[in-house]
Structures are given as structure tokens and as C-alpha cells.
Design a protein around this motif. Structure first.
Motif, mmCIF file in Angstrom:
data_model
loop_
_atom_site.group_PDB
_atom_site.id
_atom_site.type_symbol
_atom_site.label_atom_id
_atom_site.label_comp_id
_atom_site.label_asym_id
_atom_site.label_seq_id
_atom_site.Cartn_x
_atom_site.Cartn_y
_atom_site.Cartn_z
ATOM 1 N N GLU A 125 -7.283 1.674 -9.248
ATOM 2 C CA GLU A 125 -7.458 2.581 -9.563
ATOM 3 C C GLU A 125 -9.172 2.673 -10.016
ATOM 4 O O GLU A 125 -9.943 3.385 -9.139
ATOM 5 C CB GLU A 125 -7.024 3.204 -11.093
ATOM 6 C CG GLU A 125 -8.045 4.599 -11.837
ATOM 7 C CD GLU A 125 -6.959 5.655 -12.834
ATOM 8 O OE1 GLU A 125 -5.900 5.299 -13.025
ATOM 9 O OE2 GLU A 125 -7.322 6.239 -12.784
ATOM 10 N N ALA A 126 -9.356 1.517 -10.083
ATOM 11 C CA ALA A 126 -10.880 1.302 -9.823
ATOM 12 C C ALA A 126 -12.174 1.115 -8.200
ATOM 13 O O ALA A 126 -13.437 1.780 -8.616
ATOM 14 C CB ALA A 126 -11.886 0.271 -10.510
ATOM 15 N N ALA A 127 -10.620 0.828 -7.708
ATOM 16 C CA ALA A 127 -11.524 1.149 -6.452
ATOM 17 C C ALA A 127 -10.818 2.490 -5.792
ATOM 18 O O ALA A 127 -10.871 2.382 -4.545
ATOM 19 C CB ALA A 127 -10.934 -0.352 -5.573
ATOM 20 N N LEU A 128 -10.517 3.149 -6.296
ATOM 21 C CA LEU A 128 -10.837 4.846 -6.173
ATOM 22 C C LEU A 128 -8.929 4.861 -5.346
ATOM 23 O O LEU A 128 -8.622 5.417 -4.644
ATOM 24 C CB LEU A 128 -11.784 5.650 -5.223
ATOM 25 C CG LEU A 128 -13.306 4.945 -6.006
ATOM 26 C CD1 LEU A 128 -13.762 6.319 -4.726
ATOM 27 C CD2 LEU A 128 -12.691 6.675 -7.715
ATOM 28 N N PHE A 129 -8.088 3.746 -5.753
ATOM 29 C CA PHE A 129 -7.097 3.735 -4.443
ATOM 30 C C PHE A 129 -7.205 3.725 -3.364
ATOM 31 O O PHE A 129 -6.377 3.793 -1.832
ATOM 32 C CB PHE A 129 -5.469 5.248 -4.911
ATOM 33 C CG PHE A 129 -5.529 5.320 -6.424
ATOM 34 C CD1 PHE A 129 -4.527 4.631 -7.012
ATOM 35 C CD2 PHE A 129 -6.603 5.691 -6.935
ATOM 36 C CE1 PHE A 129 -4.052 4.697 -8.076
ATOM 37 C CE2 PHE A 129 -5.980 5.906 -8.266
ATOM 38 C CZ PHE A 129 -5.000 5.080 -8.806
ATOM 39 N N VAL A 130 -8.232 2.379 -2.753
ATOM 40 C CA VAL A 130 -8.777 2.176 -1.472
ATOM 41 C C VAL A 130 -8.030 0.454 -2.251
ATOM 42 O O VAL A 130 -8.336 0.044 -2.651
ATOM 43 C CB VAL A 130 -10.400 1.751 -1.189
ATOM 44 C CG1 VAL A 130 -10.126 1.237 0.252
ATOM 45 C CG2 VAL A 130 -10.496 3.483 -0.567
ATOM 46 N N CYS A 131 -6.804 -0.562 -1.256
ATOM 47 C CA CYS A 131 -6.057 -1.451 -0.864
ATOM 48 C C CYS A 131 -7.449 -2.226 -1.190
ATOM 49 O O CYS A 131 -7.884 -2.159 -0.338
ATOM 50 C CB CYS A 131 -4.984 -1.132 -0.044
ATOM 51 S SG CYS A 131 -4.466 -3.000 -0.297
#
Lengths: 286, 316
Positions: free
Chosen positions: A44-50
Motif C-alpha cells: 500500500e505504501a508503494a501504491l500497489f506497485v509490486c
């Protein structure tokens, strides 16, 4: 400690369903591209970018707006319009039943959510498609909400941003759906005449009637990395023409190369890029 | 022209064959023959009326796609007093699936634009079965902007299975080409008269179909996707096309009831493919009348009216 257990248990049970869901509720989620198991708070902290493969994982409309807009002072526009079964359409299922299950799966009344809010303190109107609602397809309500959102922007002289992800026009409303392409394009023309910016952000995937109307008509067209965007879906082209499609066909990078979009923007840079663009466009307008 | 019969027209075919046989019969006297033919002709007319008054949606699709149905170039020949074709999109090429040019129709000088499917195999290939690539829509856009500058009304004839699904179409921006036409047409400062004369298939049709008055020929169809595409998307089974046609309510009468078009133009008995001259005359008269009506609007009122109409589609 009990709290920790409560959180972790359902995440194992939900392992399968969390794969389908774009808003994970458990603590762990697997990447829909590289299948690595990811820690949700980190994700989530990575905005849902793997973090492993940089895949931009699909987001629900509401989540996307929440992550894009400043946390305070958002107001939903035309929240309460529900779809109508104009044609009494029935295929293997009744359209009415499809609507009901789409509403249940997505927790949305329709496939578009529109909000007024702030982007780094800059007031904006933002729309986002909900792909879980019948593949983000555009029927009368999606068209109407898009128009009402833009009317709101026109009234308050605000820029408009749309995050599109959609299979296209909704078959179950046939010609009414098709006409939404003309309807949304017409209100975009009004935005342009009023000198208000419209930025279209393309999210994987966009096809058919949404691609051939509101998604392509931004003053600035942006795409997330590797999004598939086109008029005809790859499977149909392959089957109709009996050809093999080139690598990367219809991906964002292909669109950029062929001049269809202005830029590819990573999700982590979306807020800052759009803010920068809008500030430049608007500073001269007044 | 050798008549092509659709399967549901079989009873008509039987009667017409009998009439033909009688005409060359040597067993009966001329008087007897003409009397018999008169009777059979009457029954053939009644039968055609009966069959055609109650076509299913799928049967309408078959009529709209009839190989002998008049196409754009047939109408150009029979509706226009003259026609100067204008070629090319000025960017890439000249798409033959969309044809346009300056035309005289009655007392009106217009920009006439439409899809052409082609009839013979060679023509079909030339016109790509009426499936345009981006260049066709961009040519149409260019011609509409000329019409706006020179205050000529735009008349379109819509007849396409849909936009062409090809790799090169995608590379050259099929979506953008269609979208841009929709945007331009919504505010074009000249009357736009749209006539769906055959198949109104999907975005490829709509790209020529935003306007101030929209008519459909009686047996034309208009839908979000072809019945085949709809069937494979929704039913996941392309053999369900007749069901998809029915479910989409794609025939003119149903679409008029839904208030999505303004007028249904009655076709000659048994469909336009049976009588090109009459079909063209009916269409011509309708165009002349509708243009007269549309020309009575002030331009600003016309644009406002068009916008209000667009906003009304599917508003709840």
C-alpha cells in the motif's frame, strides 16, 4: 497479540479470493504478474506497485481516488445514480441480475466514481472507472456521471482528470451505451471551449467504446506503464486476421511510440506529474 | 438483376419462380397466362407484405446486409444530381471504406459522406467491406470541417459492420480517429443529417452519425456491436447471433420507440434491394425535406439543440 492473530488468520483463508480482489483486506497478497507474496502495508505504501517486478496492480476506483487525492475535503459527485435495464436485456443471465452481482462484487452502484477534491492543494474533479463493475463497461450511468462530473468542473472552473479502465461500451444497453461515446465526447468539447484542462490517464486495460471516446480525448493523454489500450482487443484481431501480434502490441510503450499518448507515468509519480502539468496549463489561463 | 433470396423469403421465391415459368409457358393461351400471372402477382405482393411486416431482429440484419441492398455509391448515382468526390485524409492515405464529396441533391448543395461496402469481390476488397481504418474517419473529419467553413450541410449515409480490426489500424490510432470525429461533430457549425441506410455497426458507424436529425431506413440496423461480436462477448458463443440481435433491439422500429432516432424511412415493398430506384427516390425526398427543416435553425440554436439531444441520451 490476539489482534495479530486475527489479522493473519483470515489472510490465509482468503488467499484465493484476495487474488481476484484489488483491495486486499489481508496482510499478504500475491502479485498478479510475478506471483511473489507481498506484505500489504508495504504494498500500500508503494501504491500497489509490486516492489519485486514493478507491476502496477489493479486498483478499485475508490482506492485509486483515495490514493490520488489529498486526504481531506473530498466530495463525491452524483453518487446515487443506479443503472436502468432499458432493453430488458437477457443473455445467459438477466441484465438486472448482472447489475446486482456487480454491485455486490464491487460495492459500487456503477462503474464510475467521480469526486471533487484536491491534488497538492489544487482543486480538481477526478473520475475513476471501477473495473470490477462489469469490466468497467460504459452504459448510460457511466456516461451521465462523467457528464455531471465535467459539468461540475465547468461550473467551478476546475480541471478534470479521468482514470479510465474499461472493456468498452456495455452490450446490455446496446445503442444507449454506444451513444454515451458521443455524449461524453460532446461534454469534453465544452471543456476545451471553456479552456479548462482535461487529462486522461489510461489504466490497464481500455478497449472499444471507452478507448474510442473519452480516453483518447485528453488535452494530455497519460498511461500507466504497460497498460493495454486499443480499439479492438488482441484476441479478436488475432482470430479475425489469423495473425500473430507483435510483442508489446497495444501496450503503453507502443502507444507512446505511435504518438497516441504524451507520456508514460509511474504510479508513484502520478500525483506530482499531474500537479506540475495542471499548474503550467492553468497559470496562463487566468 | 438476378434476385438473391434470403431463407425466410423462400415462399416468395417459389411464387416468383412460378410466375417466371408461366411467362414462358406454351401450354396456355396468352389470355390465360396473363390472368394467372395477375393472380400470382397479387399473392406474391400480399405474401411479401406479410413476411416483411413482421421481420425478426435477425431477419432485419439479413436484409440490412443483403448483397443487393443499395450501397453508398448506388445512392450517389440515383440521389445526387452531381457528385465530386474528394479524396484523402492529408496525413496518410485515402481510405475507400469511407467516401465523401460535394454533392447536389435537389436544390441543396451538401457534403455527402458515407461508408461503401462494395458489391463484387473486387469492390469489396477495394472498399474493405465498408470497414474503415483511421484514414477514413480522418477524411470524413476533414470534409466536415470544409463543410463548416463553407456553410454546407453535412449528409451522412451509414452502412458499416464496424471499424476495421487490424494491426495497422491500431498503430495509426483507430480509437483516436473515431473519438475525434465524435468531438468535432458535437459542435460542428453546420447542420448534420444522418441516415442509417444499412448496417449501423458500433463505433465505426457512430463516427459518422452524430447529428441534428437521425433517420433509419426501415430494415436498417444500429447497435453497439455486431450481433456476432455481442454474442461472443456476452454469450461467449458466436452462434448466438440471432439471440444477440433480438436482445439488442437493433431494428429501426425498436430504436425509434427508444427515442434514439428521429424517423424511420419506409422502404419499398420487400426491402430496398428489390427496387433501387424507388429506395433512392424515397431517401432523396426525405433528405430534401429534412435539410429544409434543419436549415431553418440559427446556427447557435442548432448547436445548442444538438448538445441538448446528446445529453438526453440515457439521462435518468
Amino acid at each position: 497479540m490476539a489482534n495479530w492473530f486475527e489479522k493473519i488468520l483470515p489472510s490465509f483463508i482468503r488467499k484465493d479470493s484476495s487474488k481476484k480482489s484489488t483491495i486486499p483486506e489481508g496482510l499478504w497478497q500475491s502479485c498478479s504478474s510475478c506471483s511473489n507474496i507481498l506484505y500489504v502495508p508495504e504494498l500500500e505504501a508503494a501504491l500497489f506497485v509490486c516492489p519485486k517486478c514493478d507491476h502496477h496492480i489493479r486498483l478499485g476506483a475508490r482506492k485509486r481516488l483515495e490514493l490520488f487525492l489529498d486526504p481531506e475535503a473530498t466530495e463525491e459527485i452524483s453518487a446515487n445514480i443506479s443503472p436502468n435495464d432499458w432493453l430488458k436485456f437477457k443473455d445467459t443471465k438477466k441484465y438486472k441480475d448482472r447489475i446486482a452481482s456487480a454491485q455486490e462484487v464491487s460495492s459500487e452502484k456503477e462503474a464510475l466514481v467521480v469526486m471533487e477534491g484536491k491534488l497538492n492543494k489544487l482543486p480538481v474533479v477526478v473520475a475513476a472507472f471501477e473495473f470490477r463493475f462489469m469490466g468497467g463497461s460504459m452504459g448510460a450511468v457511466v456516461g451521465q456521471k462523467f457528464v455531471e462530473g465535467m459539468n461540475h468542473a465547468l461550473e467551478k472552473k476546475l480541471p478534470f482528470i479521468c482514470f479510465s479502465t474499461s472493456g468498452g461500451a456495455r452490450m446490455q444497453e446496446s445503442l444507449i451505451s454506444l451513444y454515451q461515446m458521443a455524449k461524453t465526447s460532446a461534454v469534453i468539447e465544452r471543456m476545451k471551449q471553456a479552456g479548462l484542462p482535461y487529462i486522461s490517464v489510461m489504466i490497464d486495460p481500455i478497449y472499444g467504446g471507452v478507448s474510442a471516446s473519452l480516453a483518447m480525448l485528453g488535452d494530455i493523454n497519460i498511461a500507466e506503464p504497460k497498460a493495454l489500450v486499443g480499439f479492438t482487443g488482441p484476441r479478436v484481431i488475432e482470430q479475425t486476421l489469423n495473425v500473430q501480434l507483435p510483442e508489446g502490441f497495444q501496450r503503453s510503450e507502443f502507444l507512446l511510440e505511435h504518438g497516441a499518448i504524451d507520456m508514460i507515468v509511474h504510479r508513484k509519480d502520478m500525483r506530482s506529474t499531474l500537479h506540475r502539468l495542471l499548474t503550467k496549463l492553468q497559470d496562463n489561463a487566468s | 438483376m438476378l434476385q438473391n433470396y434470403l431463407d425466410f423469403e423462400e415462399p416468395i421465391a417459389v411464387l416468383e419462380k412460378k410466375i417466371e415459368e408461366l411467362q414462358s409457358s406454351e401450354l396456355l393461351s396468352p389470355e390465360e397466362i396473363s390472368e394467372e400471372i395477375l393472380k400470382l402477382n397479387e399473392s406474391a405482393i400480399k405474401l411479401t407484405e406479410k413476411i416483411y411486416s413482421n421481420l425478426s431482429a435477425w431477419q432485419s440484419v439479413q436484409v440490412a446486409r443483403h448483397p443487393q441492398r443499395p450501397h453508398f455509391l448506388d445512392y450517389v448515382e440515383k440521389v445526387c444530381d452531381d457528385f465530386d468526390e474528394l479524396h484523402g485524409d492529408r496525413h496518410y492515405g485515402d481510405d475507400r471504406a469511407v467516401i465523401g464529396g460535394l454533392a447536389s441533391i435537389g436544390d441543396h448543395k451538401v457534403m455527402l459522406i458515407g461508408h461503401e461496402k462494395g458489391r463484387s469481390t473486387e469492390e469489396k476488397i477495394e472498399h474493405n467491406f465498408g470497414m474503415s481504418q483511421p484514414e477514413g474517419y480522418r477524411k470524413a473529419c476533414r470534409l466536415m470541417q470544409i463543410a463548416e467553413r463553407f456553410k454546407l450541410p453535412v449528409v451522412t449515409l451509414v452502412d458499416t459492420p464496424g471499424a476495421y480490426p487490424g494491426i495497422d489500424s491500431e498503430e495509426r490510432g483507430q480509437s483516436e480517429a473515431i473519438a475525434y470525429n465524435l468531438q468535432i461533430m458535437s459542435s460542428l457549425k453546420t447542420p448534420i443529417l444522418v441516415n442509417v441506410v444499412g448496417e449501423g455497426g458500433s463505433g465505426g458507424a457512430l463516427a459518422l452519425a452524430v447529428g441534428d436529425h437521425i433517420t433509419m431506413m426501415q430494415y436498417a440496423t444500429y447497435s453497439v456491436a455486431s450481433p456476432e461480436a455481442c454474442a461472443s462477448i456476452v454469450w461467449r458463443d458466436s452462434t448466438k447471433s440471432p439471440d444477440a440481435a433480438e436482445a439488442m433491439k437493433l431494428n429501426a422500429e425498436n430504436i425509434l420507440k427508444l427515442n434514439l432516432i428521429d424517423e424511420v424511412i419506409k422502404e419499398p415493398l420487400g426491402g430496398s434491394h428489390r427496387n433501387h430506384d424507388q429506395a433512392a427516390l424515397i431517401l432523396k425526398n426525405s433528405i430534401i425535406k429534412n435539410l429544409k427543416d434543419l436549415k431553418s435553425f440559427e446556427t447557435t440554436d442548432l448547436i445548442e439543440r444538438r448538445y441538448t439531444r446528446l445529453m438526453g441520451y440515457g439521462s435518468l
